[in-house]
Design a protein around this motif. Structure first.
Motif, mmCIF file in Angstrom:
data_model
loop_
_atom_site.group_PDB
_atom_site.id
_atom_site.type_symbol
_atom_site.label_atom_id
_atom_site.label_comp_id
_atom_site.label_asym_id
_atom_site.label_seq_id
_atom_site.Cartn_x
_atom_site.Cartn_y
_atom_site.Cartn_z
ATOM 1 N N THR A 162 19.363 4.547 -0.646
ATOM 2 C CA THR A 162 19.986 3.965 -1.677
ATOM 3 C C THR A 162 19.327 3.560 -2.910
ATOM 4 N N VAL A 163 18.232 3.021 -2.589
ATOM 5 C CA VAL A 163 17.160 2.313 -3.665
ATOM 6 C C VAL A 163 15.600 2.418 -3.116
ATOM 7 N N ILE A 164 14.892 2.748 -3.961
ATOM 8 C CA ILE A 164 13.329 2.847 -3.753
ATOM 9 C C ILE A 164 12.744 1.715 -4.703
ATOM 10 N N LYS A 165 12.016 0.801 -4.069
ATOM 11 C CA LYS A 165 11.297 -0.020 -4.736
ATOM 12 C C LYS A 165 9.620 0.225 -4.546
ATOM 13 N N ASP A 215 7.339 -1.415 -2.705
ATOM 14 C CA ASP A 215 6.881 -1.213 -1.223
ATOM 15 C C ASP A 215 7.968 -1.113 -0.389
ATOM 16 N N PHE A 216 9.218 -0.815 -0.742
ATOM 17 C CA PHE A 216 10.220 -0.724 0.153
ATOM 18 C C PHE A 216 11.269 0.581 -0.211
ATOM 19 N N ALA A 217 11.824 0.967 0.826
ATOM 20 C CA ALA A 217 13.040 1.984 0.419
ATOM 21 C C ALA A 217 14.145 1.298 1.143
ATOM 22 N N CYS A 218 15.496 1.196 0.476
ATOM 23 C CA CYS A 218 16.485 0.465 0.802
ATOM 24 C C CYS A 218 17.430 1.431 1.453
ATOM 25 N N ILE A 219 17.964 1.458 2.674
ATOM 26 C CA ILE A 219 18.912 2.131 3.283
ATOM 27 C C ILE A 219 20.176 1.150 3.265
ATOM 28 N N GLY A 220 20.970 1.183 2.376
ATOM 29 C CA GLY A 220 22.262 0.115 2.476
ATOM 30 C C GLY A 220 21.532 -1.357 2.482
ATOM 31 N N SER A 221 21.750 -1.974 3.326
ATOM 32 C CA SER A 221 21.278 -3.354 3.289
ATOM 33 C C SER A 221 19.765 -3.520 3.994
ATOM 34 N N HIS A 222 19.363 -2.399 4.697
ATOM 35 C CA HIS A 222 18.079 -2.296 5.311
ATOM 36 C C HIS A 222 16.872 -2.108 4.288
ATOM 37 N N GLU A 223 15.959 -3.086 4.399
ATOM 38 C CA GLU A 223 14.620 -2.717 3.494
ATOM 39 C C GLU A 223 13.802 -2.274 4.471
ATOM 40 N N ILE A 224 13.189 -0.867 4.131
ATOM 41 C CA ILE A 224 12.106 -0.419 5.075
ATOM 42 C C ILE A 224 10.820 -0.267 4.130
ATOM 43 N N PRO A 225 9.691 -1.016 4.943
ATOM 44 C CA PRO A 225 8.637 -1.031 4.223
ATOM 45 C C PRO A 225 7.829 0.180 3.812
ATOM 46 N N VAL A 226 7.333 0.549 3.155
ATOM 47 C CA VAL A 226 6.638 1.711 2.725
ATOM 48 C C VAL A 226 5.054 1.226 2.616
ATOM 49 N N SER A 227 4.501 1.893 3.488
ATOM 50 C CA SER A 227 2.715 1.677 3.268
ATOM 51 C C SER A 227 2.004 2.612 2.475
ATOM 52 N N ASP A 228 1.002 1.916 1.925
ATOM 53 C CA ASP A 228 0.227 2.753 1.076
ATOM 54 C C ASP A 228 -0.260 4.146 1.375
ATOM 55 N N PHE A 229 -0.501 4.308 2.815
ATOM 56 C CA PHE A 229 -0.827 5.390 3.467
ATOM 57 C C PHE A 229 0.187 6.501 3.361
ATOM 58 N N TYR A 230 1.444 6.289 3.329
ATOM 59 C CA TYR A 230 2.596 7.174 3.257
ATOM 60 C C TYR A 230 3.423 7.122 1.880
ATOM 61 N N LYS A 231 2.943 6.328 0.928
ATOM 62 C CA LYS A 231 3.587 6.385 -0.382
ATOM 63 C C LYS A 231 3.639 7.780 -1.017
ATOM 64 N N GLU A 232 2.818 8.826 -0.563
ATOM 65 C CA GLU A 232 2.828 10.042 -1.183
ATOM 66 C C GLU A 232 3.912 10.796 -0.853
ATOM 67 N N ASN A 233 4.425 10.317 0.526
ATOM 68 C CA ASN A 233 5.625 11.040 1.093
ATOM 69 C C ASN A 233 6.772 10.726 0.197
ATOM 70 N N LEU A 234 6.966 9.624 -0.185
ATOM 71 C CA LEU A 234 8.194 9.239 -0.913
ATOM 72 C C LEU A 234 7.977 9.736 -2.472
ATOM 73 N N SER A 235 6.521 9.759 -2.865
ATOM 74 C CA SER A 235 6.397 10.164 -4.270
ATOM 75 C C SER A 235 6.864 11.621 -4.432
ATOM 76 N N ARG A 236 6.480 12.646 -3.435
ATOM 77 C CA ARG A 236 6.984 14.027 -3.613
ATOM 78 C C ARG A 236 8.437 14.034 -3.619
ATOM 79 N N LEU A 237 9.257 13.101 -2.893
ATOM 80 C CA LEU A 237 10.453 13.219 -2.652
ATOM 81 C C LEU A 237 11.320 12.979 -4.310
ATOM 82 N N THR A 238 10.656 11.757 -4.599
ATOM 83 C CA THR A 238 11.205 11.370 -5.992
ATOM 84 C C THR A 238 10.877 12.489 -7.134
#
Length: 232
Positions: free
Chosen positions: A202-205, A207-230
């Motif tokens: 629902t929201v990307i910060k 160092d976090f990706a939010c799924i509803g009320s859950h804040e999931i930590p995003v580590s530096d090592f895996y940030k590229e995965n999220l970047s490809r998505l956005t």
């Protein structure tokens, strides 16, 4: 389109076979061969879906030729000798045609091969799995991929958080093993301990990706995965 070769040592018969193949719109003749050795050479360099094959040929007859092939394509035998029919069918041929072959009979054999070809290559029949089963207290529980919010790794266990349940499903499995079971186009790893469903974000910060009320930590090592998505 089915790629084929014709194999017959009689030129007149081979010419007729070439003409018949040319009249069938879903056949593409790759090569007309006068013997089995020529056919073997073609098979080494070309992808062939079907062979129209004579039996009585010098050096290596049609049945012997079939037995030399480790992964034979579909084969339609065309011969003047009915006595080889049983042996031919034991070699899993598609059809057995007796010379002289009418175009109507030839087309019937081709249509039979086309049905087998389409069945083998029909990707729509191979629907991807939409779920997995996991062990929970000596019971197999069905988990729908569409129901997963995120997966949390806990050493030898994982917690599967679901949209349909307030309590996560706990099962003994590594996060890596779970990652391999999930469809790669629907889930991404964002942390050594977390996999998330991309359509549930629902929201990307920073160092976090939010799924509803859950804040999931995003580590530096895996940030590229999220970047490809956005960046899609």
């Amino acid at each position: 389109m089915m790629r084929c070769i014709a194999v017959d040592d009689e030129k007149l018969v081979l010419d007729l076979l070439i003409d018949n193949i040319g009249q069938v719109p879903y056949l593409q003749l790759v090569k007309a061969c006068r013997n089995a050795m020529e056919a073997i050479e073609v098979l080494q360099h070309e992808k062939i879906d079907i062979i129209f094959l004579d039996i009585q040929m010098p050096r290596l007859n049609g049945l012997q030729f079939i037995q030399t092939l480790q992964h034979p394509p579909m084969i339609i035998l065309i011969t003047a000798y009915e006595k080889y029919a049983l042996e031919g069918y034991n070699l899993n041929i598609v059809d057995y045609l007796l010379k002289p072959v009418s175009f109507e009979r030839f087309l019937k054999a081709c249509n039979k091969a086309k049905e087998l070809f389409d069945l083998k290559n029909d990707k729509t029949r191979e629907q991807p799995a939409d779920h997995i089963f996991v062990n929970v207290e000596y019971t197999l529980v069905k988990i729908l991929f569409a129901d997963i919010l995120f997966v949390e790794g806990l050493k030898d266990y994982i917690k599967i958080h679901l949209a349909s349940a307030s309590k996560a499903v706990l099962t003994k499995m590594s996060l890596k093993a779970m990652e391999e079971k999930l469809p790669a186009d629907k889930f991404i790893r964002v942390h050594k301990s977390f996999i998330i469903a991309t359509d549930k974000i629902t929201v990307i910060k920073r160092d976090f990706a939010c799924i509803g009320s859950h804040e999931i930590p995003v580590s530096d090592f895996y940030k590229e995965n999220l970047s490809r998505l956005t960046n899609k």
